[in-house]
Design a protein around this motif. Structure first.
Motif, PDB file in Angstrom:
ATOM      1  N   TRP A   1       2.642  10.279  18.425  1.00  0.00           N
ATOM      2  CA  TRP A   1       4.048  10.691  18.524  1.00  0.00           C
ATOM      3  C   TRP A   1       4.840  10.372  17.271  1.00  0.00           C
ATOM      4  CZ3 TRP A   1       8.090   7.154  18.317  1.00  0.00           C
ATOM      5  CH2 TRP A   1       7.776   5.818  18.546  1.00  0.00           C
ATOM      6  N   HIS A   2       4.250   9.513  16.412  1.00  0.00           N
ATOM      7  CA  HIS A   2       5.008   9.125  15.215  1.00  0.00           C
ATOM      8  C   HIS A   2       4.062   8.739  14.091  1.00  0.00           C
ATOM      9  CE1 HIS A   2       8.268   7.815  12.806  1.00  0.00           C
ATOM     10  NE2 HIS A   2       8.031   6.532  12.901  1.00  0.00           N
TER      11      HIS A   2
ATOM     12  N   GLU B   1       4.629   6.892  10.279  1.00  0.00           N
ATOM     13  CA  GLU B   1       5.693   6.285   9.456  1.00  0.00           C
ATOM     14  C   GLU B   1       5.115   5.536   8.268  1.00  0.00           C
ATOM     15  OE1 GLU B   1       8.596   4.145  11.797  1.00  0.00           O
ATOM     16  OE2 GLU B   1       8.814   2.628  10.228  1.00  0.00           O
ATOM     17  N   LYS B   2       5.722   5.789   7.134  1.00  0.00           N
ATOM     18  CA  LYS B   2       5.280   5.139   5.903  1.00  0.00           C
ATOM     19  C   LYS B   2       5.749   3.692   5.874  1.00  0.00           C
ATOM     20  CE  LYS B   2       6.454   7.130   1.928  1.00  0.00           C
ATOM     21  NZ  LYS B   2       6.494   7.621   0.580  1.00  0.00           N
ATOM     22  N   CYS B   3       4.860   2.775   5.464  1.00  0.00           N
ATOM     23  CA  CYS B   3       5.239   1.371   5.355  1.00  0.00           C
ATOM     24  C   CYS B   3       5.173   0.962   3.901  1.00  0.00           C
ATOM     25  CB  CYS B   3       4.290   0.495   6.145  1.00  0.00           C
ATOM     26  SG  CYS B   3       4.287   0.914   7.840  1.00  0.00           S
TER      27      CYS B   3
ATOM     28  N   ILE C   1       1.959   3.629   9.648  1.00  0.00           N
ATOM     29  CA  ILE C   1       1.884   3.223  11.054  1.00  0.00           C
ATOM     30  C   ILE C   1       1.821   4.494  11.877  1.00  0.00           C
ATOM     31  CG2 ILE C   1       3.152   2.258  13.017  1.00  0.00           C
ATOM     32  CD1 ILE C   1       4.417   0.275  11.303  1.00  0.00           C
TER      33      ILE C   1
ATOM     34  N   GLY D   1       2.159   5.897  15.734  1.00  0.00           N
ATOM     35  CA  GLY D   1       2.561   5.576  17.101  1.00  0.00           C
ATOM     36  C   GLY D   1       1.744   6.422  18.072  1.00  0.00           C
TER      37      GLY D   1
ATOM     38  N   GLN E   1       0.156   1.197  18.717  1.00  0.00           N
ATOM     39  CA  GLN E   1       0.355   1.521  17.297  1.00  0.00           C
ATOM     40  C   GLN E   1      -0.893   1.122  16.532  1.00  0.00           C
ATOM     41  OE1 GLN E   1       3.967  -0.352  15.789  1.00  0.00           O
ATOM     42  NE2 GLN E   1       5.051   0.320  17.614  1.00  0.00           N
TER      43      GLN E   1
ATOM     44  N   ARG F   1      11.452  15.395  13.023  1.00  0.00           N
ATOM     45  CA  ARG F   1      11.793  14.103  13.620  1.00  0.00           C
ATOM     46  C   ARG F   1      10.776  13.735  14.687  1.00  0.00           C
ATOM     47  NH1 ARG F   1      15.211  11.436  10.402  1.00  0.00           N
ATOM     48  NH2 ARG F   1      17.146  12.529   9.992  1.00  0.00           N
ATOM     49  N   PRO F   2      10.552  12.436  14.903  1.00  0.00           N
ATOM     50  CA  PRO F   2       9.710  12.036  16.026  1.00  0.00           C
ATOM     51  C   PRO F   2      10.482  12.132  17.336  1.00  0.00           C
ATOM     52  CG  PRO F   2      10.580  10.092  14.911  1.00  0.00           C
ATOM     53  CD  PRO F   2      11.107  11.305  14.154  1.00  0.00           C
ATOM     54  N   PRO F   3       9.849  12.068  18.474  1.00  0.00           N
ATOM     55  CA  PRO F   3       8.401  12.098  18.649  1.00  0.00           C
ATOM     56  C   PRO F   3       7.836  13.506  18.444  1.00  0.00           C
ATOM     57  CG  PRO F   3       9.493  12.021  20.794  1.00  0.00           C
ATOM     58  CD  PRO F   3      10.574  11.918  19.767  1.00  0.00           C
TER      59      PRO F   3
END
Lengths: 469, 367
Positions: free
Chosen positions: A81-82, A84-86, A92, A94, A103, A441-443
């Protein structure tokens, strides 16, 4: 932390996962289905596992067998669902699925989410009994059941003939085949098709089976309206001109219980878009695609794309593009050139492009949509609502969306996005690139709030102080 | 030859459009320059809360005026007066609630304290763990998605020019005014008003002014259409939750949980850790949210300066450059303060004082 997470277990994703794993990388493969195979090699449902096997199924079984032997960690029936850059620490992801892991982290992400169907809305398209062409194949592959009653099969490209011949093979009834393409469209692609004689032969076989059963094939014809009160009772079909606009006075009513139709495939780019990678519009690849190098690297470090979501090139290209993406990951993570010989993709890409070319949208398609046709099924937004918004100043996809709610429902605009862009293009004369897409955008798919994380006690909520008075 | 506008307003949100409309009423020729589409920045992506209980004491009178204007806009902008509760779940939060709401009440907000039992009897789906609560019957919300649609229509009705997809790349002094560039496109105006929220820092920099503007990256989420769970807007004593259920059943969840990114990098991104905390807090307040699907989560930039008061006045004391930004509670206050800004630029006396951007800005007090 995984070296690489592969999203999508179709032919591209599985090949990418296996190659990366073989080179010693730690791999996690995720798919929302029960097993690997994707849409094209979709596994049969467990209850009919003993049914006779077709050649496509064999390919799928072979793929699943290779995967089982590989010991690659996999999560099925799991949705991403997601993403994301860390910072520089990778990504990461989701997850929403049956197990407790909500996660995962990974240095690299290979996105192999495949295609989605383009369906131009017509009056009656929301009636029960109307199916997408790709949706029909998915149902048939999984359950070996043809659509209910007499079917009209309509659309563009090779999928029309494949779906019709499969319905017949599974004992169903096809009452008419409609294709927006002309015989000339196909004839023009013949020199390319000869490059893959096996596939050409397969295609001719489908068409032959249809001729033998005396199923009428209507060239340059489309569905104008689907008729019926509570379910499909028939469809009015119409001849089209060379721009695929319906021709006045060339209509005909055909009774039926099912309508299977679609206007080609589009890359499923919601996952690559969420990562922030650059995309561009290329109608020859099916629409918006991530901008990638020849091994599938996107503009975002650590994000790779392969398979139909990187451009509709079909199942002959997908496994090789998956292998290439794996190679790119290996090179980038290990800093070494694997030196593996590159198989020649060009011929297969050429074939894929020729098939996709048959489905490139033409300007007349917009005339299939009536003012009162519902375009956004989730929110019940009609063409005239959207026309009104555009002619009153909305010049981009985001503007149309926020002014009308078109695309704000649970599907996230998946089904109306292309139509909205088409209408905006028609009214404003702007290019698809300028019109753009709604912000990603998530999700990626709606998720039940409770499945996003484990329960937190109130006292454990990381409440970061207080807002200023 | 280029048209020379009396004023170029940079930023097509509530602040910029509101000011441009007022300036045009006052006889100035105005053009609104917007980098994306009208009303698609913070004005269009915030949670739409119109609550007196989350307004700063010193801005309360502006918020009350703003609220009246929203009510007048009514259906066109999806205005609803629902009443709103602010909830506390610990003794510490209860103290905070009492302290703050008492001050806001004194500042003119129509706020009363209510017993937890009373809250539960009017909103039975709320958690029973409430310790203290306040209520304001004026609270409500508007549909921020309609900001663009609404202001674009108003600009058209009043014949105010606007240019979308006009991302300002440079601002140069030109004779008695300014040349504003977007790549090769250029607009000439006698005055400029910067009203671009978090993007104002960069714009002010283009005319050589360094402002201590920062941007918060607020997260908002929306659910699918759900059965009716609550009808008032809900808030948290710390300000870290706002919730409302709209007429169509969807529930908007906000509260200023932070995402990632900067205005210079484009739109912000959500931060999974904070998003989940935000949703968990929402579920704590309405336990039945557990089985509802979240459809979309997004972020918007809320600009501020260290004292958390607006920048509204002349830019570096120039007579032909102005700024209107960093208004905390800007959605509620925007229609009103933009009107004041218009009056100020027109040389009229303003109904309430503005906030001089050249003041000494010191770090604000966080309770």
């Amino acid at each position: 932390m995984f070296d690489v997470v592969v999203i999508g277990a179709g032919p591209a994703g599985v090949n990418a996962a296996i190659d990366a794993h073989d080179q010693g990388l730690s791999v996690l493969l995720i798919d929302e289905g029960r097993d690997a195979g994707g849409q094209v090699w979709r596994p049969k449902s467990a209850s009919i596992i003993k049914a006779p096997v077709t050649p496509t199924e064999q390919k799928g079984e072979h793929l699943r067998e290779r995967l089982r032997k590989s010991n690659i960690k996999r999560k099925f029936e799991t949705r991403v669902w997601h993403i994301e850059k860390c910072g520089d620490d990778g990504w990461i992801i989701g997850l929403s699925g049956p197990d407790d892991e909500k996660q995962v982290r990974s240095k690299a992400v290979i996105i192999a989410t495949g295609a989605q169907e383009r369906v131009i809305p017509v009056n009656g398209w929301t009636l029960p009994g109307v199916l997408g062409l790709a949706g029909t194949t998915a149902l048939m592959k999984e359950n070996l059941l043809p659509p209910h009653g007499r079917s009209i099969v309509a659309g563009t490209g090779p999928l029309v003939f494949y779906v019709a011949s499969e319905i017949l093979r599974l004992g169903g009834t096809v009452t008419a085949i409609l294709t927006l393409n002309s015989k000339l469209d196909w004839f023009k692609e013949l020199p390319t098709m000869i490059l893959k004689p096996q596939l050409l032969f397969q295609g001719l076989n489908w068409v032959l089976s249809l001729y033998l059963k005396r199923i009428p094939i209507y060239w340059r014809t489309g569905i104008k309206t689907v008729e019926g009160d509570n379910a499909v009772e028939g469809a009015t079909i119409t001849k089209v001109d060379k721009n695929w606009a319906p021709k006045q006075g060339h209509e005909k009513y055909i009774p039926c219980e099912s309508v299977c139709y679609g206007q080609g495939l589009m890359p499923e780019i919601s996952a690559t878009r969420l990562t922030g990678a650059n995309h561009h519009y290329d109608e020859k690849l099916g629409g918006w695609v991530p901008t990638i190098d020849e091994l599938g690297r996107t503009s975002e470090k650590g994000i790779y794309a392969c398979g139909d979501n990187a451009g509709i090139l079909g199942v002959t290209v997908a496994p090789i593009s998956g292998k290439r993406a794996a190679r790119a990951v290996i090179e980038d993570l290990k800093g070494e050139n694997s030196g593996a010989k590159q198989s020649n993709l060009r011929m297969m890409q050429k074939f894929g492009r020729a098939m996709t070319a048959l489905s490139i949208s033409r300007s007349g398609l917009i005339k299939f949509i009536d003012d009162q046709t519902e375009i956004c099924r989730c929110e019940g937004i009609t063409k005239s609502d959207i026309d009104h918004e555009i002619t009153h100043g909305a010049q981009s996809h985001n503007a149309v969306k926020s002014g009308t709610r078109c695309g704000m429902g649970p599907c996230g605009g998946r089904f109306c996005m292309d139509t909205v862009a088409m209408l905006t293009e028609y009214h404003t004369g702007k290019t698809r690139e300028v019109i753009g897409l709604p912000t990603a955008r998530p999700p990626l798919r709606p998720v039940i709030l409770d499945t996003l994380s484990d329960d937190l006690d109130y006292d454990d909520l990381p409440i970061p102080g207080v807002s200023p008075l | 030859m280029n048209v020379i506008f009396d004023i170029a307003v940079i930023g097509g949100g509530i602040m910029g459009c509101g000011a441009a409309l007022r300036l045009s009423e006052g006889g100035m020729s105005a053009v609104v320059l917007e980098q994306s589409d009208i009303g698609q920045g913070a004005s269009g992506v915030n949670a739409g809360t119109l609550s007196m209980q989350i307004k700063r004491v010193k801005l309360m009178s502006y918020a009350i005026k703003g609220h009246e204007m929203w009510e007048e806009m009514g259906d066109r902008i999806g205005f609803h007066r629902t009443g709103g509760y602010t909830l506390a779940f610990s003794d510490k939060e209860a103290d905070l609630l009492h302290e703050r709401m008492t001050m806001k009440k004194e500042a003119g907000a129509n706020i009363e304290f209510v017993s937890p039992d009373k809250v539960i009897s009017s909103e039975p789906h709320l958690t029973k763990k409430i310790i203290a609560a306040s209520y304001c019957p004026d609270d409500g919300y508007a549909n921020s998605s309609l900001t663009g649609h609404y202001y674009r229509s108003r600009l058209k009705e009043h014949d105010v020019s606007y240019m979308e997809k006009f991302g300002v790349t440079d601002i140069l002094e030109h004779e008695d005014g300014w040349k504003i560039f977007s790549g090769t496109k250029v607009v000439v105006a006698k005055r400029i008003l910067l009203a671009a929220g978090g993007w104002c820092k960069k714009l002010a920099g283009m005319v050589g002014v360094d402002l201590p503007i920062r941007a918060r990256i607020n997260t908002v989420s929306v659910t699918e259409r759900a059965p009716l769970l609550f009808s008032s807007i809900l808030g948290h004593a710390t300000g870290l939750l706002t919730m409302k259920q709209k007429e169509n059943g969807t529930i908007l969840i906000g509260g200023g949980w932070q995402g990632k990114g900067t205005p210079e990098q484009g739109r912000g991104q959500i931060d999974i850790k904070n998003l989940i905390a935000n949703l968990q807090l929402a579920k704590f307040v309405i336990p039945d949210l557990a089985n509802i699907r979240v459809v979309r989560s997004w972020t918007g930039f809320e600009a501020n300066v260290p004292d958390f008061y607006p920048l509204a006045g002349k830019l570096a004391n120039m007579d032909n450059a102005f700024i209107l930004a960093c208004v905390r509670g800007g959605y509620t206050i925007g229609p009103y303060i933009s009107k004041l800004m218009g009056d100020f630029i027109l040389g009229k006396e303003t109904e309430m004082p503005l906030f001089d951007p050249s003041r000494d800005i010191i770090e604000g007090r966080l309770i």
